[in-house]
Design a protein around this motif. Structure first.
Motif, PDB file in Angstrom:
ATOM      1  N   ASP A   1      53.565  53.593  43.984  1.00 23.31           N
ATOM      2  CA  ASP A   1      53.276  52.713  42.844  1.00 23.31           C
ATOM      3  C   ASP A   1      52.884  53.601  41.673  1.00 23.31           C
ATOM      4  OD1 ASP A   1      52.517  49.423  42.783  1.00 23.31           O
ATOM      5  OD2 ASP A   1      51.799  50.627  41.094  1.00 23.31           O
ATOM      6  N   SER A   2      53.201  53.134  40.456  1.00 25.75           N
ATOM      7  CA  SER A   2      52.836  53.936  39.289  1.00 25.75           C
ATOM      8  C   SER A   2      51.383  53.680  38.874  1.00 25.75           C
ATOM      9  CB  SER A   2      53.787  53.637  38.123  1.00 25.75           C
ATOM     10  OG  SER A   2      53.879  52.247  37.928  1.00 25.75           O
ATOM     11  N   SER A   3      50.738  52.671  39.451  1.00 31.20           N
ATOM     12  CA  SER A   3      49.370  52.335  39.048  1.00 31.20           C
ATOM     13  C   SER A   3      48.342  52.874  40.038  1.00 31.20           C
ATOM     14  CB  SER A   3      49.233  50.806  38.936  1.00 31.20           C
ATOM     15  OG  SER A   3      47.884  50.421  39.016  1.00 31.20           O
ATOM     16  N   ALA A   4      47.469  53.760  39.552  1.00 29.05           N
ATOM     17  CA  ALA A   4      46.401  54.324  40.393  1.00 29.05           C
ATOM     18  C   ALA A   4      45.450  53.227  40.850  1.00 29.05           C
ATOM     19  CB  ALA A   4      45.634  55.379  39.597  1.00 29.05           C
ATOM     20  N   GLU A   5      45.226  52.237  39.984  1.00 24.67           N
ATOM     21  CA  GLU A   5      44.252  51.182  40.303  1.00 24.67           C
ATOM     22  C   GLU A   5      44.763  50.282  41.428  1.00 24.67           C
ATOM     23  OE1 GLU A   5      45.304  52.042  37.276  1.00 24.67           O
ATOM     24  OE2 GLU A   5      43.473  52.968  36.526  1.00 24.67           O
ATOM     25  N   MET A   6      46.061  49.977  41.401  1.00 21.37           N
ATOM     26  CA  MET A   6      46.655  49.168  42.484  1.00 21.37           C
ATOM     27  C   MET A   6      46.537  49.935  43.805  1.00 21.37           C
ATOM     28  SD  MET A   6      48.146  46.185  41.738  1.00 21.37           S
ATOM     29  CE  MET A   6      48.637  45.208  40.322  1.00 21.37           C
ATOM     30  N   LEU A   7      46.869  51.233  43.761  1.00 23.18           N
ATOM     31  CA  LEU A   7      46.845  52.058  44.978  1.00 23.18           C
ATOM     32  C   LEU A   7      45.433  52.175  45.550  1.00 23.18           C
ATOM     33  CD1 LEU A   7      49.335  54.873  43.953  1.00 23.18           C
ATOM     34  CD2 LEU A   7      49.676  53.195  45.771  1.00 23.18           C
ATOM     35  N   GLU A   8      44.455  52.225  44.645  1.00 23.98           N
ATOM     36  CA  GLU A   8      43.054  52.341  45.098  1.00 23.98           C
ATOM     37  C   GLU A   8      42.685  51.134  45.957  1.00 23.98           C
ATOM     38  OE1 GLU A   8      39.149  52.640  42.556  1.00 23.98           O
ATOM     39  OE2 GLU A   8      40.721  53.951  41.752  1.00 23.98           O
ATOM     40  N   ILE A   9      43.097  49.965  45.523  1.00 23.95           N
ATOM     41  CA  ILE A   9      42.776  48.747  46.290  1.00 23.95           C
ATOM     42  C   ILE A   9      43.520  48.761  47.632  1.00 23.95           C
ATOM     43  CG2 ILE A   9      43.101  46.235  46.313  1.00 23.95           C
ATOM     44  CD1 ILE A   9      42.436  46.471  43.235  1.00 23.95           C
ATOM     45  N   PHE A  10      44.784  49.191  47.589  1.00 25.83           N
ATOM     46  CA  PHE A  10      45.569  49.269  48.832  1.00 25.83           C
ATOM     47  C   PHE A  10      44.917  50.269  49.796  1.00 25.83           C
ATOM     48  CE2 PHE A  10      50.092  50.194  50.656  1.00 25.83           C
ATOM     49  CZ  PHE A  10      49.753  49.522  51.813  1.00 25.83           C
ATOM     50  N   GLN A  11      44.470  51.399  49.260  1.00 25.76           N
ATOM     51  CA  GLN A  11      43.888  52.419  50.137  1.00 25.76           C
ATOM     52  C   GLN A  11      42.597  51.940  50.816  1.00 25.76           C
ATOM     53  OE1 GLN A  11      44.596  55.530  47.413  1.00 25.76           O
ATOM     54  NE2 GLN A  11      45.876  56.668  48.836  1.00 25.76           N
ATOM     55  N   GLU A  12      41.836  51.114  50.100  1.00 25.15           N
ATOM     56  CA  GLU A  12      40.628  50.536  50.724  1.00 25.15           C
ATOM     57  C   GLU A  12      41.025  49.679  51.921  1.00 25.15           C
ATOM     58  OE1 GLU A  12      38.371  48.389  47.747  1.00 25.15           O
ATOM     59  OE2 GLU A  12      38.208  50.239  46.559  1.00 25.15           O
ATOM     60  N   LYS A  13      42.110  48.900  51.752  1.00 29.87           N
ATOM     61  CA  LYS A  13      42.574  48.034  52.859  1.00 29.87           C
ATOM     62  C   LYS A  13      43.046  48.882  54.032  1.00 29.87           C
ATOM     63  CE  LYS A  13      44.464  44.360  49.929  1.00 29.87           C
ATOM     64  NZ  LYS A  13      45.673  43.626  49.575  1.00 29.87           N
ATOM     65  N   ILE A  14      43.749  49.987  53.712  1.00 30.13           N
ATOM     66  CA  ILE A  14      44.289  50.868  54.766  1.00 30.13           C
ATOM     67  C   ILE A  14      43.139  51.427  55.607  1.00 30.13           C
ATOM     68  CG2 ILE A  14      45.524  53.058  55.184  1.00 30.13           C
ATOM     69  CD1 ILE A  14      47.189  52.402  52.660  1.00 30.13           C
ATOM     70  N   LYS A  15      42.082  51.845  54.897  1.00 31.85           N
ATOM     71  CA  LYS A  15      40.905  52.393  55.612  1.00 31.85           C
ATOM     72  C   LYS A  15      40.275  51.317  56.478  1.00 31.85           C
ATOM     73  CE  LYS A  15      39.070  55.612  52.446  1.00 31.85           C
ATOM     74  NZ  LYS A  15      38.096  55.532  51.381  1.00 31.85           N
ATOM     75  N   LYS A  16      40.074  50.145  55.885  1.00 35.99           N
ATOM     76  CA  LYS A  16      39.409  49.036  56.568  1.00 35.99           C
ATOM     77  C   LYS A  16      40.197  48.622  57.823  1.00 35.99           C
ATOM     78  CE  LYS A  16      37.324  44.771  55.041  1.00 35.99           C
ATOM     79  NZ  LYS A  16      37.350  43.813  53.966  1.00 35.99           N
ATOM     80  N   CYS A  17      41.523  48.646  57.716  1.00 37.88           N
ATOM     81  CA  CYS A  17      42.364  48.224  58.856  1.00 37.88           C
ATOM     82  C   CYS A  17      42.714  49.404  59.765  1.00 37.88           C
ATOM     83  CB  CYS A  17      43.652  47.573  58.360  1.00 37.88           C
ATOM     84  SG  CYS A  17      43.421  46.201  57.260  1.00 37.88           S
ATOM     85  N   ARG A  18      42.138  50.570  59.508  1.00 35.90           N
ATOM     86  CA  ARG A  18      42.407  51.789  60.301  1.00 35.90           C
ATOM     87  C   ARG A  18      43.909  52.054  60.440  1.00 35.90           C
ATOM     88  NH1 ARG A  18      37.469  52.861  63.289  1.00 35.90           N
ATOM     89  NH2 ARG A  18      36.118  51.082  63.102  1.00 35.90           N
ATOM     90  N   LEU A  19      44.589  52.055  59.288  1.00 37.98           N
ATOM     91  CA  LEU A  19      46.043  52.276  59.303  1.00 37.98           C
ATOM     92  C   LEU A  19      46.413  53.594  58.621  1.00 37.98           C
ATOM     93  CD1 LEU A  19      47.205  48.640  58.488  1.00 37.98           C
ATOM     94  CD2 LEU A  19      47.587  49.879  60.629  1.00 37.98           C
ATOM     95  N   THR A  20      45.422  54.496  58.500  1.00 37.41           N
ATOM     96  CA  THR A  20      45.612  55.732  57.739  1.00 37.41           C
ATOM     97  C   THR A  20      46.841  56.519  58.194  1.00 37.41           C
ATOM     98  OG1 THR A  20      43.241  55.764  57.638  1.00 37.41           O
ATOM     99  CG2 THR A  20      44.345  57.712  56.820  1.00 37.41           C
ATOM    100  N   GLY A  21      47.092  56.586  59.489  1.00 40.63           N
ATOM    101  CA  GLY A  21      48.232  57.370  59.961  1.00 40.63           C
ATOM    102  C   GLY A  21      49.579  56.668  59.803  1.00 40.63           C
ATOM    103  N   LYS A  22      49.548  55.369  59.486  1.00 42.04           N
ATOM    104  CA  LYS A  22      50.798  54.589  59.459  1.00 42.04           C
ATOM    105  C   LYS A  22      51.331  54.366  58.047  1.00 42.04           C
ATOM    106  CE  LYS A  22      52.383  53.322  62.792  1.00 42.04           C
ATOM    107  NZ  LYS A  22      53.293  54.195  63.562  1.00 42.04           N
ATOM    108  N   ILE A  23      50.428  54.467  57.038  1.00 40.22           N
ATOM    109  CA  ILE A  23      50.864  54.208  55.655  1.00 40.22           C
ATOM    110  C   ILE A  23      50.496  55.407  54.783  1.00 40.22           C
ATOM    111  CG2 ILE A  23      50.731  52.623  53.686  1.00 40.22           C
ATOM    112  CD1 ILE A  23      49.678  50.473  55.551  1.00 40.22           C
ATOM    113  N   HIS A  24      51.460  55.933  54.085  1.00 35.27           N
ATOM    114  CA  HIS A  24      51.227  57.077  53.203  1.00 35.27           C
ATOM    115  C   HIS A  24      51.446  56.608  51.761  1.00 35.27           C
ATOM    116  CE1 HIS A  24      51.765  58.884  57.087  1.00 35.27           C
ATOM    117  NE2 HIS A  24      52.895  58.196  57.162  1.00 35.27           N
ATOM    118  N   CYS A  25      50.354  56.579  50.990  1.00 41.20           N
ATOM    119  CA  CYS A  25      50.432  56.101  49.603  1.00 41.20           C
ATOM    120  C   CYS A  25      50.626  57.266  48.644  1.00 41.20           C
ATOM    121  CB  CYS A  25      49.130  55.404  49.218  1.00 41.20           C
ATOM    122  SG  CYS A  25      48.932  53.801  49.946  1.00 41.20           S
TER     123      CYS A  25
END
Ligand SMILES: C[S@@+](CC[C@H](N)C(=O)[O-])C[C@H]1O[C@@H](n2cnc3c(N)ncnc32)[C@H](O)[C@@H]1O
Length: 241
Positions: free
Chosen positions: A74-98
């Protein structure tokens, strides 16, 4: 007429914090995302590229359906920040690379992904042809490019009355829905967005005849378009390499 901006980054910076509580509350949006996931034919271990991932609504649906591996840009850092919080919360760090990256700057190399998907993001790209050619290149043979988008041709000048009527027709349907399901906050956001469509301000929608032609010109062999049931002003296209 005043020159309008063509980079939408500020608009998405402002929208990021309320994306999930506005468009994210609209059932039609989820119905389209579900249709994109279903039509993609996703299976276990597939490599997926999600272009313009926003807060990750589509990527998370892919992972709900199959244990795949997702690159989300995504070109928006702010959108990615919110997505990354969800990734951490759902323990999906190894499955999604932002990655913060624009669709216009993709450099993934050839034959990499099984699926490339984009929902309501590629209409923000003004010059679509090179991006679609790049998507064709980075897909494996037999890979699928899946788009969920508004079926609306807004090419032409803002003062063209037929063009204006096409946009107002879309807005009438969309704004009623958004007010009903997302409330005043969602209505306000999408109402402002309507003006951007009218003024060609970072919003460059085309119809699905045009999307299909771009895909065929890029080399895709099979192109299929289906409406989102009950919300035919949105469609899903699957192009197979
Ligand atoms: C309407 S949101 C869609 C988000 C998500 N795909 C969804 O369906 O919920 C559009 C997203 O595309 C991103 N975007 C806009 N122009 C872009 C570009 N040129 N390259 C990459 N991302 C872009 C925005 O930052 C935003 O997050």
């Amino acid at each position: 007429m005043k020159e309008v901006t063509t980079d939408n980054r500020e608009w998405f910076q402002d929208w990021a914090n309320e994306y999930d509580s506005t468009l994210g509350k609209v059932k039609r949006h989820h119905k389209m995302l579900d249709q994109v996931v279903r039509s993609s034919g996703i299976k276990r271990d597939d490599l997926v590229l999600d272009i313009g991932c926003g807060t990750g609504l589509l990527s998370l649906k892919f992972l709900d359906k199959a244990e795949c591996d997702i690159t989300a840009i995504d070109s928006s850092a702010e959108m990615l920040e919110i997505f990354q919080e969800k990734i951490k919360k759902c323990r999906l760090t190894g499955k999604i690379h932002c990655m913060q990256k624009s669709a216009e700057d993709m450099d993934f190399g050839p034959d990499k992904f099984d699926i490339v998907a984009a929902t309501v993001s590629l209409h923000h790209v003004k010059s679509k042809e090179p991006v679609i050619r790049n998507i064709y290149g980075c897909l494996k043979s037999g890979g699928r490019f899946v788009i969920g988008e508004i079926d609306m041709d807004t090419t032409g000048k803002p003062d063209d009355p037929d063009r204006l009527l096409r946009i107002l027709d879309y807005l009438t349907k969309e704004l009623v829905l958004v007010m009903k399901e997302g409330g005043v906050q969602a209505f306000e956001r999408m109402y402002d967005n309507g003006k951007k469509h009218i003024l060609n301000d970072g919003e460059y929608c085309i119809g699905f005849g045009q999307w299909a032609e771009l895909c065929r010109d890029a080399g895709f062999e099979k192109v299929e378009v289906n409406p989102v049931e009950g919300f035919e002003w949105f469609k899903v296209l699957v192009a197979t390499k």
